[in-house]
Design a protein around this motif. Structure first.
Motif, PDB file in Angstrom:
ATOM      1  N   ASN A 150       0.822  -1.222   0.000  1.00  0.00           N
ATOM      2  CA  ASN A 150       0.000   0.000   0.000  1.00  0.00           C
ATOM      3  C   ASN A 150       0.855   1.271   0.000  1.00  0.00           C
ATOM      4  OD1 ASN A 150      -2.352  -1.505  -0.005  1.00  0.00           O
ATOM      5  ND2 ASN A 150      -2.507  -1.518   2.231  1.00  0.00           N
TER       6      ASN A 150
ATOM      7  N   TYR B 149       3.238   7.135   4.304  1.00  0.00           N
ATOM      8  CA  TYR B 149       2.392   6.170   5.010  1.00  0.00           C
ATOM      9  C   TYR B 149       2.290   4.906   4.172  1.00  0.00           C
ATOM     10  CZ  TYR B 149       0.998  10.447   7.397  1.00  0.00           C
ATOM     11  OH  TYR B 149       0.994  11.633   8.083  1.00  0.00           O
TER      12      TYR B 149
ATOM     13  N   SER C 239       2.285   0.142   4.862  1.00  0.00           N
ATOM     14  CA  SER C 239       2.133  -0.962   5.812  1.00  0.00           C
ATOM     15  C   SER C 239       3.252  -1.964   5.594  1.00  0.00           C
ATOM     16  CB  SER C 239       0.771  -1.656   5.650  1.00  0.00           C
ATOM     17  OG  SER C 239      -0.287  -0.756   5.881  1.00  0.00           O
TER      18      SER C 239
ATOM     19  N   LYS D 231       3.904  -6.105   6.099  1.00  0.00           N
ATOM     20  CA  LYS D 231       3.094  -7.309   6.275  1.00  0.00           C
ATOM     21  C   LYS D 231       3.972  -8.542   6.135  1.00  0.00           C
ATOM     22  CE  LYS D 231       1.818  -8.203   1.466  1.00  0.00           C
ATOM     23  NZ  LYS D 231       0.714  -8.488   0.536  1.00  0.00           N
TER      24      LYS D 231
ATOM     25  N   ARG E  70      -0.311  -7.544   9.673  1.00  0.00           N
ATOM     26  CA  ARG E  70       0.049  -6.317   8.992  1.00  0.00           C
ATOM     27  C   ARG E  70       0.235  -5.218  10.020  1.00  0.00           C
ATOM     28  NH1 ARG E  70      -3.931  -3.186   4.935  1.00  0.00           N
ATOM     29  NH2 ARG E  70      -4.749  -2.503   6.933  1.00  0.00           N
TER      30      ARG E  70
ATOM     31  N   ASP F 283       0.877  -0.993  10.417  1.00  0.00           N
ATOM     32  CA  ASP F 283       0.937   0.325   9.795  1.00  0.00           C
ATOM     33  C   ASP F 283       2.282   0.971  10.097  1.00  0.00           C
ATOM     34  OD1 ASP F 283      -2.561   1.086  10.448  1.00  0.00           O
ATOM     35  OD2 ASP F 283      -1.588   0.003   8.802  1.00  0.00           O
TER      36      ASP F 283
ATOM     37  N   SER G  69      -5.321   2.943  16.809  1.00  0.00           N
ATOM     38  CA  SER G  69      -4.486   1.928  16.166  1.00  0.00           C
ATOM     39  C   SER G  69      -3.046   2.188  16.539  1.00  0.00           C
ATOM     40  CB  SER G  69      -4.654   1.954  14.648  1.00  0.00           C
ATOM     41  OG  SER G  69      -4.222   3.198  14.127  1.00  0.00           O
TER      42      SER G  69
ATOM     43  N   GLN H 223       1.127   1.805  15.387  1.00  0.00           N
ATOM     44  CA  GLN H 223       1.943   1.901  14.177  1.00  0.00           C
ATOM     45  C   GLN H 223       3.400   2.002  14.591  1.00  0.00           C
ATOM     46  OE1 GLN H 223       0.469   5.465  12.373  1.00  0.00           O
ATOM     47  NE2 GLN H 223       1.375   6.833  13.885  1.00  0.00           N
TER      48      GLN H 223
END
Length: 530
Positions: free
Chosen positions: A57, A68, A70, A72, A77, A79, A114, A116
């Motif tokens: 992404n 920004y 991700s 994985k 995954r 962020d 979330s 990150q």
């Protein structure tokens, strides 16, 4: 917000208090306070981590300069964010599908509840599975020459028909049609395909081949340029345009092809094989046709400039002609100086010719005098005198030499006669020996030759190519053969017969009438020889 009881908060970094039973003594926390407390706890616990994963992404830097994406792996995954100043200092820039080792700290984003990773350094850990496959395929196809710049074809300046390979229901075709209508309306042929999924690659390759298979001047016009377009998506969504069948179809296209797959940061293998890569489908339409209004304005501007240049050139030529007329003298005056130079040159030429002729006459007289002294008659007379003198000297020398050698010649003649007698007798003796040996060998040849065998009643059988036939199995039914007897040869045709079980010759047939001597051609009444 509910009012909190007067109680000092716990200092930062302390372990959270054990859970208390619900009741009026439990302090009330706002959402922001709880989120910040969780943020401090996570950052204290994971202040420095190294995480390995595949980038996904990734769409390039945000308008703010931050990045920004991700990270994985097979099961999870995470962020990730890279702040603007950190991104500018990075030696390794993030790329879609690249497997990296990211170093940073874990934090939370209260706005989304979330967590990150805030990346501080980025190191490549090797390409991911898809990127490794794409890199291997790219290198293999590049080695075949499918991406060479020499294969690229230029786009036509103003195509009459534009072929588009894309989904008929997406926004891509509307963007292309809108852009073509704004710039220069052209006829558009759309070959509908799926731009995602298992059948995507086969449908796109079939569309490219189908456009190229259209005959020129047929009921369906053949496009002058092709656009293969799709909107943005993840690496997995765009993977159909990385298939080998699509790349080979794009490289083999006789029609110039423009690839417009995804966004500007997306790269697929069809981009390398296409004649031109556009950052977006709209950009592909812009590259295929010029702006009609600009062309009209440019044409008018060129026409105005051409008219002005013609007027200025005529004015300049008029002014130059007028100036030349004022300074140019009359025609007769222009010829006076050249005529004078011609007269002087003629006088010098006549004088030079006279001097040259006198010199040639003097040289000729000297050569004539030399030739008179060395004429052929005089040279021949002198040579004859020398030859006579040499002849007299030679006769005298020969007479003396003959007198001296006559005695030696008589002795040599005697030795030669004696050697001749010995040689003649030896030659006769050797000749008799060779003659006797030859007679013995001829008798041996006659006694051992096959003709003596034929005289005893045997025969030789050969095929038409004069190959010797030793067995009955070598003869096929109806084959023509030659039979040689002691006194001649006849031709025959095999009708029946087979080799005996014991391996010997078959019983001889009843004697037939003896043919005449010489070669006899076999006919339909030829009897069986087996």
């Amino acid at each position: 917000m509910a009012k909190r009881p007067a109680k000092s908060p716990a200092p930062e970094g302390d372990d959270p208090a054990p859970p208390l039973a619900a009741g009026p003594n439990v302090p009330e926390l706002s959402v922001s306070e709880l989120a910040n407390a969780l943020k401090r706890t996570v950052e204290d616990r994971f202040g420095h981590v190294r995480v390995r994963g595949e980038i996904t992404n990734y769409r390039g830097p945000h308008s703010s300069g931050h990045v920004y994406f991700s990270l994985k792996d097979q099961n999870a995954r995470l962020d990730a964010v890279i702040w603007k100043m950190t991104f500018l200092r990075l030696r390794v820039k993030p790329q879609e599908g690249l497997e990296v080792v990211a170093t940073g700290k874990i934090s939370t984003f209260p706005g989304k509840s979330s967590y990150q990773i805030i990346i501080e350094t980025l190191e490549p850990a090797g390409a991911g599975a898809l990127m490794a496959l794409l890199d291997e395929r790219r290198k293999r196809l590049a080695a075949e020459g499918l991406f060479d710049a020499e294969r690229k074809k230029p786009l036509p300046f103003l195509p009459l028909v534009v072929g588009v390979v894309t989904s008929p229901t997406g926004a891509v075709i509307r963007d292309i049609l809108h852009r073509l209508l704004d710039r220069f309306p052209r006829r558009v042929l759309v070959w509908p395909v799926r731009v995602q999924g298992e059948t995507c690659a086969a449908e796109v390759a079939a569309a490219i081949d189908g456009f190229n298979a259209l005959p020129a001047g047929g009921p369906i016009p053949r496009p002058d340029v092709l656009i293969v377009a799709r909107g943005g998506g993840s690496l997995e969504d765009l993977f159909g345009f990385n298939e080998e069948i699509v790349v080979r179809a794009a490289a083999a296209s006789a029609i110039p092809l423009v690839s417009a797959i995804g966004h500007e940061t997306d790269t697929t293998l069809i981009d390398f094989a296409a004649d031109l890569r556009a950052p977006t489908p709209t950009g592909a339409a812009e590259k295929c046709v010029p702006v009609r209004a600009e062309l009209i304005e440019q044409t008018a501007n060129l026409a105005r400039r051409l008219g002005g240049a013609e007027r200025r050139l005529l004015d300049a030529n008029r002014r130059q002609l007028a100036s030349l007329q004022r300074v140019l003298p009359a025609g007769a005056q222009l010829l006076l100086a050249p005529a004078q130079r011609a007269d002087r040159a003629g006088e010098r030429l006549r004088g030079n010719l006279r001097r040259a002729l006198d010199g040639r006459r003097l040289a000729l007289s000297r050569v004539s005098h030399v030739l008179a002294r060395h004429s052929p008659q005089a040279e021949l007379a002198r040579a004859s005198e020398r030859l006579k003198g040499l002849h007299a000297r030679l006769r005298q020398g020969l007479a003396a030499r003959l007198a001296l050698s006559r005695r030696e010649a008589e002795g040599a003649q005697r030795r030669l006669d004696h050697a001749e007698q010995r040689l003649r007798s030896a030659f006769i003796r050797i000749l008799d020996e060779r003659q006797a040996r030859l007679e013995r060998l001829d008798q041996l040849r006659l006694s051992l030759g096959y003709k003596q065998v034929l005289a005893r009643g045997f025969a030789l059988v050969r095929d038409e190519a004069d190959n010797l036939l030793r067995h009955a199995g070598d003869v096929t039914l109806g084959a023509r053969v030659k039979i040689q007897f002691a006194d001649g040869e006849i031709a025959a045709q095999a009708e029946s017969g087979s080799p005996s079980e014991s391996g010997g010759a078959s019983p001889a047939p009843a004697p037939a009438a003896r043919p005449k001597r010489g070669k006899v051609r076999g006919g339909g009444d030829q009897g069986s020889l087996f």
